[in-house]
Design an enzyme around this catalytic site. Structure first.
Site, short mmCIF file in Angstrom:
data_model
loop_
_atom_site.label_atom_id
_atom_site.label_comp_id
_atom_site.label_asym_id
_atom_site.label_seq_id
_atom_site.Cartn_x
_atom_site.Cartn_y
_atom_site.Cartn_z
N HIS A 167 -10.33 0.39 -8.08
CA HIS A 167 -9.73 1.05 -6.90
C HIS A 167 -8.76 0.11 -6.19
O HIS A 167 -9.15 -0.68 -5.33
CB HIS A 167 -10.84 1.50 -5.94
CG HIS A 167 -10.36 2.40 -4.85
ND1 HIS A 167 -11.13 3.41 -4.33
CD2 HIS A 167 -9.18 2.46 -4.18
CE1 HIS A 167 -10.46 4.05 -3.39
NE2 HIS A 167 -9.27 3.47 -3.27
N HIS B 137 -4.47 -0.09 -4.55
CA HIS B 137 -3.23 0.62 -4.21
C HIS B 137 -2.08 -0.37 -4.38
O HIS B 137 -2.06 -1.40 -3.71
CB HIS B 137 -3.27 1.11 -2.76
CG HIS B 137 -4.37 2.10 -2.50
ND1 HIS B 137 -4.19 3.45 -2.62
CD2 HIS B 137 -5.67 1.92 -2.15
CE1 HIS B 137 -5.34 4.08 -2.35
NE2 HIS B 137 -6.25 3.17 -2.06
N ARG C 298 1.42 0.43 -4.22
CA ARG C 298 2.63 0.82 -3.49
C ARG C 298 3.91 0.99 -4.31
O ARG C 298 4.98 1.15 -3.71
CB ARG C 298 2.91 -0.18 -2.35
CG ARG C 298 1.73 -0.49 -1.46
CD ARG C 298 1.13 0.74 -0.83
NE ARG C 298 0.06 0.40 0.13
CZ ARG C 298 -0.93 1.22 0.41
NH1 ARG C 298 -1.00 2.42 -0.14
NH2 ARG C 298 -1.85 0.86 1.28
N ASN D 142 -1.52 7.48 -4.87
CA ASN D 142 -0.84 7.87 -3.62
C ASN D 142 0.38 7.01 -3.36
O ASN D 142 0.54 6.37 -2.33
CB ASN D 142 -1.80 7.84 -2.42
CG ASN D 142 -2.40 6.48 -2.16
OD1 ASN D 142 -2.46 5.64 -3.07
ND2 ASN D 142 -2.83 6.24 -0.93
N ASP E 30 -7.14 10.13 -3.80
CA ASP E 30 -7.57 9.11 -2.83
C ASP E 30 -6.52 8.85 -1.75
O ASP E 30 -5.33 8.84 -2.01
CB ASP E 30 -7.90 7.80 -3.52
CG ASP E 30 -8.46 6.79 -2.53
OD1 ASP E 30 -9.54 7.05 -2.00
OD2 ASP E 30 -7.79 5.78 -2.27
N HIS F 284 -12.38 10.71 -2.44
CA HIS F 284 -12.40 10.02 -1.15
C HIS F 284 -13.13 11.00 -0.22
O HIS F 284 -12.57 12.02 0.16
CB HIS F 284 -10.94 9.80 -0.75
CG HIS F 284 -10.70 9.38 0.66
ND1 HIS F 284 -10.02 8.24 0.97
CD2 HIS F 284 -11.04 9.94 1.84
CE1 HIS F 284 -9.93 8.12 2.29
NE2 HIS F 284 -10.55 9.15 2.83
N ASP G 276 -10.58 -1.49 -2.99
CA ASP G 276 -9.71 -0.60 -2.20
C ASP G 276 -8.56 -1.42 -1.60
O ASP G 276 -8.17 -1.22 -0.45
CB ASP G 276 -10.51 0.12 -1.10
CG ASP G 276 -9.72 1.28 -0.48
OD1 ASP G 276 -8.63 1.62 -0.99
OD2 ASP G 276 -10.20 1.85 0.52
N HIS H 130 -0.40 -3.55 3.43
CA HIS H 130 0.48 -3.03 4.47
C HIS H 130 1.34 -4.17 5.01
O HIS H 130 0.88 -5.30 5.11
CB HIS H 130 -0.32 -2.42 5.62
CG HIS H 130 -0.98 -1.12 5.27
ND1 HIS H 130 -0.27 0.03 5.04
CD2 HIS H 130 -2.28 -0.81 5.08
CE1 HIS H 130 -1.12 1.00 4.72
NE2 HIS H 130 -2.34 0.52 4.74
#
Lengths: 319, 428
Positions: free
Chosen positions: B63, B65, B67, B97, B155, B182, B308, B312
């Site tokens: 899991h 992310h 980007r 996502n 998710d 999720h 996860d 950012h």
């Protein structure tokens, strides 16, 4: 003893610091009673009133406090400023800092915004209400009003009525009152009480009649229309019937009970006009005390000596 | 093909075969070529003395992310894969996502190509459950699996429609992939920014009740039972969820579940002072939840640890709590934090931790790796479990810095990472 750089809330103040502010406010009350309502305590200081949310009463009260202490003030409202054009809170803070201001009074819709600003600029920051977190000067003026009316705070039973969940006034009141030894109750529909409120040392009343039977002071909070739209209560009409502080309910209480409201009031929603305008009400005393409390906070944060506050009002002792 | 590598004298731990012994391990032609004491080095081999270190299958994070495409300033497949190998991970699964959403075979193929181009950790794409993650129309699972997707998930958002979740679980059976959800009931979540409890009441922040997660966990378990599909429950955060999964596993529902290092170590008190590095979704819960999640991991109710990893930009997190985005990064801190908090504190043994961070997640998503039998692909990490170090986000290989563990002293560091026998991370 000092207050530190910022006034963000009452949660992290000691009972002594809270008493210091209340005691410092006493001599400032008299300044507003004079024909010439001005002392030079903050002469040469520049203060920005930065209001990201609409406010009439609090902003005007701060502005009077600042002007009566001879500070230079600028009001910034969110609409029409760069804030409404998407400028971030950090950028706003940096720009203010670059203009070498001394103090910022901030009202913001996000909880924690005052602390955020205070941690990023050297100027003193005063929280004039941040989201659902705190509104410390309102809590302080409520304390001063209770002390004026009852001669003490220790042992007084104060019940906050209404929307506790969304209320920054409620949180500041709970901290200030419990620190000074008052017994605190809350009364409202369970949908508008925050989770775990009992763990803050607060007694919960489901029925307004029981709360009024118990309390020496009722502090009736504003119920925003939005709460009905969002489904927290079915209707304002039912709210008034179940939780309204009415003349009939007040008549049932045999003891002397003090009625407070931080304003602005919704007459006929949370409070009956006859109660708001009646002999038990100290609602306008709260407004008067608001100016003195804010003068005290501004004076203390600017480095004014509490023991000189009395002299300050005569000759400008801070300078 | 890189030259043969002989790792001499390490403690070889392979939870897939219950191996835990001090021995040598030979990597040749990208595969595990030999395990045993006193192995000789073939011609041209590099020999590394790893005495006192741990030799384990590379960690697997199902899991993350990354980007890319869409927010390459925060992370790319390459920067994320670099962060992964630095943290001992040889395989990671990237959530869909992105912008645009990874919801078709071309988008899935793009992630695979970027992963191959980076040549670091293997980045396996997860496809979206629904087109555009809009929760309406099923995405083309078959074509996405054909292009390299290993699971499907919306998710970042829950699959709000129970009908859609049921069809996804049924349809995914054809391709043998899990549907990763999720778990969040949208009307209870609405506008929440942290766990609903005493701390949120004090801070005046809108809470997210534990029930918002548990309602969806219960629903997903019922739908998995109904459909016979494999549901994977992402980032479990509450005691109630652990109990629901425990009972479902007793009924042999096809469910796997993950937990993050932060939900195993931090509580909602980390939000004090409006620290936006403690803002994530699901939120940090209470001490009783942390204890239940740890016990769930010990019992195998929770199958694995996943980070996860959610990068950012620094200035997005430098905001009022309400305005900051959810999520923190975790690839470069996971092993150190988990070793310190779980192994050193006696919750799990070291082989059990490696199982939960490598073997079990690989198994949950049917990925290669997670073991070191002879002939297996040589995805390996070498760990030093004695060296203390201080987490310094400024030194992360990730493009982002949003970690709640900055400044934390931890023990357990990744010395070397091999992907297909090639050294991709090394601290001699």
């Amino acid at each position: 003893m000092t207050l530190g750089k910022d006034l963000v809330g009452l949660e992290h103040l000691s009972p002594e610091q809270i008493r210091l502010i209340l005691d410092t406010a006493e001599p400032f009350k008299e300044v507003s009673e004079r024909p010439i309502k001005k002392v030079p305590a903050l002469r040469g200081k520049t203060i920005v009133n930065l209001f990201f949310e609409a406010s009439t009463r609090t902003r005007i009260s701060f502005e009077f406090a600042e002007k009566r202490l001879s500070a230079d003030t600028v009001n910034v409202a969110a609409s029409g400023s760069s804030v409404s054009k998407g400028e971030t809170l950090v950028d706003t803070a940096r720009n203010l800092e670059a203009m070498r201001i001394d103090m910022v009074v901030i009202r913001h819709g996000s909880s924690g915004a005052a602390q955020f600003l205070g941690s990023r600029i050297r100027s003193n920051v005063i929280n004039a209400g941040d989201g659902k977190h705190e509104h410390p000067t309102q809590g302080l003026l409520d304390l001063l009003t209770i002390r004026d009316r009852h001669g003490r705070i220790d042992g007084i039973k104060v019940c906050l009525v209404g929307d506790i969940l969304h209320s920054r006034v409620a949180r500041s009141n709970i901290w200030g009152l419990t620190k000074l030894g008052a017994e605190v109750g809350v009364c409202g529909p369970r949908t508008l009480l925050p989770r775990g409120i009992e763990e803050l040392g607060v007694q919960v009343f489901d029925r307004i009649e029981a709360a009024m039977e118990w309390a020496d002071v009722l502090n009736v909070l504003r119920l925003q229309l939005e709460r009905m739209e969002k489904g927290f209560i079915p209707s304002l009409r039912e709210y008034y019937r179940v939780f309204g502080v009415t003349q009939e309910r007040l008549a049932q209480v045999k003891r002397d009970i003090t009625i407070m409201h931080p304003g602005p009031m919704n007459r006929g929603v949370e409070i009956d006009s006859r109660v708001a305008d009646g002999p038990h009400s100290v609602i306008l005393d709260q407004v008067t005390n608001g100016v003195a409390i804010r003068m005290a906070v501004l004076y203390l944060l600017a480095g004014g000596k509490p023991e000189l506050a009395d002299a300050a009002k005569r000759s400008g002792g801070a300078e | 093909m890189s030259k043969p590598l002989l790792l001499k004298g390490g403690r070889v731990i392979d939870p897939s075969r219950d191996v835990d012994q001090v021995t040598d391990l030979l990597v040749q032609d990208g595969k595990v070529a030999g395990i045993g004491q006193g192995l000789g080095a073939p011609d041209g081999a590099e020999t590394r003395d790893v005495t006192g270190l741990i030799v384990a299958p590379g960690l697997v994070d199902i899991h993350v992310h990354f980007r890319e495409p869409g927010n390459e300033d925060e992370e790319t497949v390459a920067s994320g894969a670099r962060a992964a190998v630095t943290g001992g991970y040889t395989a990671v699964c990237a959530m869909p996502n992105t912008d645009p959403v990874t919801d078709n075979q071309a988008a899935v193929g793009f992630i695979v190509r970027q992963s191959v181009r980076a040549g670091l950790a293997r980045v396996y794409p997860i496809g979206a459950v629904s087109v555009g993650q809009k929760g309406e129309q099923l995405a083309e699972f078959g074509e996405m699996v054909g292009a390299g997707a290993v699971a499907v998930s919306d998710d970042g958002k829950p699959v709000a429609s129970s009908h859609l979740m049921r069809t996804a679980l049924e349809y995914a059976r054809t391709f043998g992939i899990p549907v990763a959800d999720h778990c969040e009931e949208p009307t209870l979540f609405a506008g929440g920014v942290m766990h609903e409890g005493l701390v949120s009441s004090r801070l005046g922040l809108k809470g997210i009740p534990a029930a918002a997660e548990e309602i969806m966990v219960a629903r997903d378990l019922l739908l998995a039972e109904l459909s016979g599909g494999h549901v994977h429950l992402c980032h479990m955060s509450t005691k109630g969820s652990v109990e629901l999964i425990r009972r479902a596993k007793e009924r042999h529902v096809r469910v796997t579940a993950e937990v993050t290092p932060h939900h195993l170590t931090l509580t909602d008190h980390a939000c004090e002072g409006y620290d936006t590095h403690a803002k994530m979704n699901p939120p940090l819960r209470e001490a009783a939840d942390v204890a239940a999640l740890r016990q769930g991991l010990v019992d195998g109710v929770i199958d694995c640890i996943a980070t996860d990893h959610a990068p950012h930009a620094y200035d997005e997190k430098d905001a009022a709590f309400d305005d900051a985005p959810f999520g923190i990064i975790g690839l470069e801190t996971a092993f150190g934090v988990m070793h310190t908090e779980l192994v050193e504190c006696g919750v799990l043994s070291l082989p059990e931790l490696i199982n939960r961070m490598s073997t079990a997640p690989a198994r949950a998503f049917h990925l290669p790796g997670g073991g070191m039998r002879i002939g297996a692909v040589a995805d390996i990490c070498v760990l030093d479990v004695t060296e203390p170090w201080t987490v310094d986000p400024a030194r992360f290989h990730s493009k982002s810095r949003n970690s709640p563990f900055g400044g934390r002293r931890v023990t357990g560091r990744v010395r070397m990472t091999l992907v297909a026998g090639r050294i991709v991370h090394d601290t001699p």
